[in-house]
Design a protein around this motif. Structure first.
Motif, PDB file in Angstrom:
ATOM      1  N   GLN A  64     -20.199   0.285 -49.352  1.00 20.43           N
ATOM      2  CA  GLN A  64     -21.143   1.212 -50.206  1.00 20.43           C
ATOM      3  C   GLN A  64     -22.439   1.606 -49.413  1.00 20.43           C
ATOM      4  N   LYS A 123     -22.774   5.335 -48.905  1.00 26.15           N
ATOM      5  CA  LYS A 123     -23.657   6.063 -50.053  1.00 26.15           C
ATOM      6  C   LYS A 123     -24.921   5.911 -49.686  1.00 26.15           C
ATOM      7  N   ALA A 179     -35.027   3.400 -58.785  1.00 26.09           N
ATOM      8  CA  ALA A 179     -34.557   5.183 -58.686  1.00 26.09           C
ATOM      9  C   ALA A 179     -34.113   5.253 -57.188  1.00 26.09           C
ATOM     10  N   ASP A 237     -32.170  16.753 -61.062  1.00 28.23           N
ATOM     11  CA  ASP A 237     -31.122  15.610 -61.331  1.00 28.23           C
ATOM     12  C   ASP A 237     -30.466  15.350 -60.175  1.00 28.23           C
ATOM     13  N   HIS A 269     -29.770   9.873 -56.649  1.00 25.74           N
ATOM     14  CA  HIS A 269     -28.453   9.347 -56.918  1.00 25.74           C
ATOM     15  C   HIS A 269     -28.132   8.417 -58.186  1.00 25.74           C
ATOM     16  N   GLU A 270     -29.195   7.641 -58.414  1.00 27.25           N
ATOM     17  CA  GLU A 270     -29.099   6.602 -59.509  1.00 27.25           C
ATOM     18  C   GLU A 270     -30.433   6.472 -59.919  1.00 27.25           C
ATOM     19  N   VAL A 271     -30.341   6.102 -61.320  1.00 29.66           N
ATOM     20  CA  VAL A 271     -31.686   5.448 -62.002  1.00 29.66           C
ATOM     21  C   VAL A 271     -31.272   4.167 -62.683  1.00 29.66           C
ATOM     22  N   PHE A 272     -31.616   3.103 -62.482  1.00 32.76           N
ATOM     23  CA  PHE A 272     -31.272   1.724 -62.833  1.00 32.76           C
ATOM     24  C   PHE A 272     -32.225   0.602 -63.026  1.00 32.76           C
ATOM     25  N   TYR A 306     -30.228  -4.785 -54.997  1.00 27.37           N
ATOM     26  CA  TYR A 306     -29.815  -3.594 -54.295  1.00 27.37           C
ATOM     27  C   TYR A 306     -30.164  -3.482 -52.817  1.00 27.37           C
ATOM     28  N   HIS A 321     -36.247   5.659 -52.327  1.00 32.18           N
ATOM     29  CA  HIS A 321     -36.260   4.590 -53.413  1.00 32.18           C
ATOM     30  C   HIS A 321     -37.570   4.313 -53.982  1.00 32.18           C
TER      31      HIS A 321
END
Length: 255
Positions: free
Chosen positions: A3, A7, A180, A196, A200-203, A212, A221
């Motif tokens: 990934q 990604k 993020a 949005d 890619h992603e908020v976690f 990560y 990031h």
């Protein structure tokens, strides 16, 4: 294909992936070490504490060698340069308190560094020289209601090193501290300022050794400020950040 390669980022659970006899004992040593990190001299007002050391990974033998520090006023420091990529300290060298030798020998820390390295990818010609590794121990800590602890830089950004990984050591009584991942072009912005489709992603990292990694040229990031949650006591978010970059050979040219 990993990934990280497909990604530009990946999320890991290293407590599970690196499981070995003694991992919890080694983790506890790292956790306890974060209790007494010195304040970040470059931002003493931001409730940030840190240490830093540098190493080399030798690609042919997959071995790790720690680099020497500099001594100033009886303290050991390691130098760090992030070029133009940190808008808070553009083009400047910083010196952070070095990580103590007994921690550099911690088996879990060394396994994390090498596991991260195995996730990175390089051209064949890049691996004839050592890969440089920077290891940051960073704690954001808040004692008073209404205060914030802030990471650097406090915006979506790229680091300048080809790969960076973050490993949670502790998250306790924390509000905030969201991560993020966005497209590179949103660097310098807050996540709420970004469309949005450009995030890619908020976690959130919650458990010990949730982690990560990012491939720097592919994404930006961010980690948000830390504030006190609803429980009694301090808010603490401790992470190990590890970056990897090539040995740069100077182009001397013709005299």
């Amino acid at each position: 294909m990993s990934q990280l390669k497909s990604k530009g980022y990946a999320i890991y659970d290293y407590m599970d992936a690196l499981e070995y006899e003694g991992i919890k004992t080694d983790y506890k040593v790292l956790l306890d070490y974060f209790e007494d990190l010195p304040v970040d001299d470059y931002a003493p007002e931001l409730n940030r504490y840190r240490r830093y050391s540098r190493a080399l990974v030798l690609p042919t033998s997959k071995s790790l060698e720690w680099l020497p520090n500099v001594e100033r006023d009886g303290n050991e420091y390691a130098a760090y340069f992030q070029g133009k990529f940190n808008p808070e300290h553009p083009g400047s060298y910083r010196e952070f308190h070095a990580i103590d030798p007994h921690i550099l020998e911690n088996e879990l820390l060394n396994k994390i560094i090498m596991a991260d390295y195995e996730e990175t990818f390089w051209g064949e010609e890049d691996q004839i020289m050592p890969i440089h590794v920077g290891v940051h121990f960073v704690k954001l800590e808040v004692e008073k209601e209404g205060d914030r602890a802030v990471s650097s830089p406090d915006c979506l950004h790229q680091d300048g090193e080809p790969f960076t990984f973050a490993h949670l050591i502790e998250r306790r009584n924390v509000k905030g501290g969201l991560n993020a991942i966005g497209v590179p072009s949103v660097g310098g912005k807050q996540p709420e300022e970004v469309a949005d489709e450009d995030l890619h992603e908020v976690f959130k990292l919650n458990r010990p050794l949730e982690s990560y990694g990012v491939e720097d040229s592919s994404v930006s990031h961010y980690v948000g400020p830390v504030m006190k949650g609803g429980a009694e006591g301090r808010a603490v978010r401790s992470v190990i950040l590890i970056d990897y970059q090539l040995t740069v050979v100077a182009d001397v040219g013709d005299e």
